[in-house]
Design a protein around this motif. Sequence first.
Motif, mmCIF file in Angstrom:
data_model
loop_
_atom_site.group_PDB
_atom_site.id
_atom_site.type_symbol
_atom_site.label_atom_id
_atom_site.label_comp_id
_atom_site.label_asym_id
_atom_site.label_seq_id
_atom_site.Cartn_x
_atom_site.Cartn_y
_atom_site.Cartn_z
ATOM 1 N N MET A 1 0.564 -0.984 -0.124
ATOM 2 C CA MET A 1 0.006 -0.078 -0.144
ATOM 3 C C MET A 1 1.038 1.253 -0.133
ATOM 4 S SD MET A 1 -3.186 -1.022 -0.306
ATOM 5 C CE MET A 1 -3.982 0.306 0.316
ATOM 6 N N ARG A 2 2.112 1.029 0.242
ATOM 7 C CA ARG A 2 3.045 2.402 0.308
ATOM 8 C C ARG A 2 3.103 2.915 -0.973
ATOM 9 N NH1 ARG A 2 8.908 1.276 3.022
ATOM 10 N NH2 ARG A 2 7.239 0.571 4.897
ATOM 11 N N ASP A 3 3.277 2.030 -1.920
ATOM 12 C CA ASP A 3 3.375 2.539 -3.325
ATOM 13 C C ASP A 3 2.185 3.370 -3.804
ATOM 14 O OD1 ASP A 3 5.585 1.570 -4.092
ATOM 15 O OD2 ASP A 3 5.067 0.122 -5.305
ATOM 16 N N LEU A 4 1.026 3.299 -3.138
ATOM 17 C CA LEU A 4 -0.023 4.214 -3.566
ATOM 18 C C LEU A 4 0.061 5.616 -3.053
ATOM 19 C CD1 LEU A 4 -3.314 2.019 -2.567
ATOM 20 C CD2 LEU A 4 -2.833 3.060 -4.938
ATOM 21 N N GLY A 5 0.764 5.531 -1.875
ATOM 22 C CA GLY A 5 1.172 7.029 -1.476
ATOM 23 C C GLY A 5 2.185 7.711 -2.305
ATOM 24 N N ALA A 6 3.174 6.680 -2.471
ATOM 25 C CA ALA A 6 4.325 7.267 -3.073
ATOM 26 C C ALA A 6 3.942 7.649 -4.538
ATOM 27 C CB ALA A 6 5.389 6.114 -3.463
ATOM 28 N N GLY A 7 2.886 7.187 -5.291
ATOM 29 C CA GLY A 7 2.596 7.600 -6.690
ATOM 30 C C GLY A 7 1.852 8.725 -6.624
ATOM 31 N N PHE A 8 0.983 9.017 -5.570
ATOM 32 C CA PHE A 8 0.365 10.180 -5.355
ATOM 33 C C PHE A 8 1.283 11.213 -5.165
ATOM 34 C CE2 PHE A 8 -2.047 13.577 -2.811
ATOM 35 C CZ PHE A 8 -2.872 13.812 -3.466
ATOM 36 N N GLY A 9 2.394 11.080 -4.368
ATOM 37 C CA GLY A 9 3.524 11.982 -3.965
ATOM 38 C C GLY A 9 4.200 12.522 -5.301
ATOM 39 N N TYR A 10 4.461 11.486 -6.188
ATOM 40 C CA TYR A 10 5.104 12.087 -7.494
ATOM 41 C C TYR A 10 3.999 13.107 -8.367
ATOM 42 C CZ TYR A 10 8.985 8.933 -7.275
ATOM 43 O OH TYR A 10 10.010 7.788 -7.182
ATOM 44 N N LEU A 11 2.804 12.988 -8.277
ATOM 45 C CA LEU A 11 1.828 13.906 -8.898
ATOM 46 C C LEU A 11 1.736 15.194 -8.089
ATOM 47 C CD1 LEU A 11 -0.198 14.124 -10.555
ATOM 48 C CD2 LEU A 11 -2.084 13.313 -9.100
ATOM 49 N N ILE A 12 2.230 15.221 -6.604
ATOM 50 C CA ILE A 12 2.256 16.373 -6.064
ATOM 51 C C ILE A 12 3.824 17.194 -6.053
ATOM 52 C CG2 ILE A 12 2.454 17.313 -3.764
ATOM 53 C CD1 ILE A 12 -0.299 16.532 -4.453
ATOM 54 N N LYS A 13 4.827 16.225 -6.230
ATOM 55 C CA LYS A 13 6.076 16.803 -6.807
ATOM 56 C C LYS A 13 6.089 17.543 -8.078
ATOM 57 C CE LYS A 13 8.568 13.482 -3.786
ATOM 58 N NZ LYS A 13 9.571 12.128 -3.957
ATOM 59 N N GLY A 14 5.397 16.793 -9.085
ATOM 60 C CA GLY A 14 5.077 17.482 -10.413
ATOM 61 C C GLY A 14 4.637 18.949 -10.146
ATOM 62 N N GLN A 15 3.528 18.811 -9.562
ATOM 63 C CA GLN A 15 3.022 20.316 -9.369
ATOM 64 C C GLN A 15 3.695 21.274 -8.815
ATOM 65 O OE1 GLN A 15 0.062 20.487 -11.395
ATOM 66 N NE2 GLN A 15 0.254 18.298 -11.702
ATOM 67 N N ARG A 16 4.550 20.798 -7.851
ATOM 68 C CA ARG A 16 5.161 21.747 -6.948
ATOM 69 C C ARG A 16 6.582 22.136 -7.925
ATOM 70 N NH1 ARG A 16 5.934 18.450 -1.335
ATOM 71 N NH2 ARG A 16 3.890 19.227 -0.307
ATOM 72 N N TRP A 17 6.902 21.369 -8.879
ATOM 73 C CA TRP A 17 8.249 21.534 -9.719
ATOM 74 C C TRP A 17 7.527 22.827 -10.699
ATOM 75 C CZ3 TRP A 17 9.492 22.298 -14.760
ATOM 76 C CH2 TRP A 17 10.826 22.281 -15.066
#
Length: 264
Positions: A1-17
């Motif tokens: 289940m940790r990968d689900l949160g990690a995937g969402f984290g990449y989406l947030i990181k992209g918006q921050r970038w």
Amino acid sequence: MRDLGAGFGYLIKGQRWVGRHGRWFGFGLLPGLISLVLYAAALVGLGYGADDLVDWATPFADDWSSPWLGLLRTTLTVLVFGLGLFLAVITFTAVTLLIGQPFYESLSEQVDRTEGGEVPESGLPLWRELWISARDSVRILVRVGLYSVLLFALGFVPVLGQTVVPVLGFCVTGYFLTEELTAVALQRRGMALKNRLALLRGRRLLTLGFGVPLGLAFLIPFVAVFLMPGAVAGATLLARDLVGPENEDDDEDPAPAAYTLDKD
């Protein structure tokens, strides 16, 4: 289940970038705005014509008594428009990426550049990149079409069609959205479609964690346009980690070989 949160984290990181690099955010908006106009016109047309299409497709029900005739055709009209919306969400990314290939290639390269390390380049002329992108998009859309037909049919199953099927639909949407977005960075790394799909299948929860929230957000009018630059940036960050040194050692069909096949 940790990968689900990690995937969402990449989406947030992209918006921050893109938030930190405002010029690239504006640069990445242009293809989405063009696609938005095209899709808005198509959905408006479908909204006006869906009931006529259903009437034409169900002549056998002309003699049905009320309320069965209205119930059947209203249900089918809603399903047709829902299918159109589902296809719009799925294909919006592919069409926008195709329209914006030069824009998103530059944005993805800039993400690689700012994150450090090697900045891969395809080495192909623009026309060749567009051809590969269009060809792969068609292949993805064929897969999506098959899933859409299956899910559309399952939508008529009582209870299942109103509970499980929508969830499966968003999972399909999220998976293929992630494939289409990571393709920008992975194609530059010489990875063919079959290898990209195998890579994402190996990390399904990570893939869904990135794509499903994005697919849900894309249902909100205009949101897709403003999220696309960040989605491309986040997908590039995701791709960087997926094909990092620790993963390349275990890759049975390495990216350079796949790239050679694409160049032939």
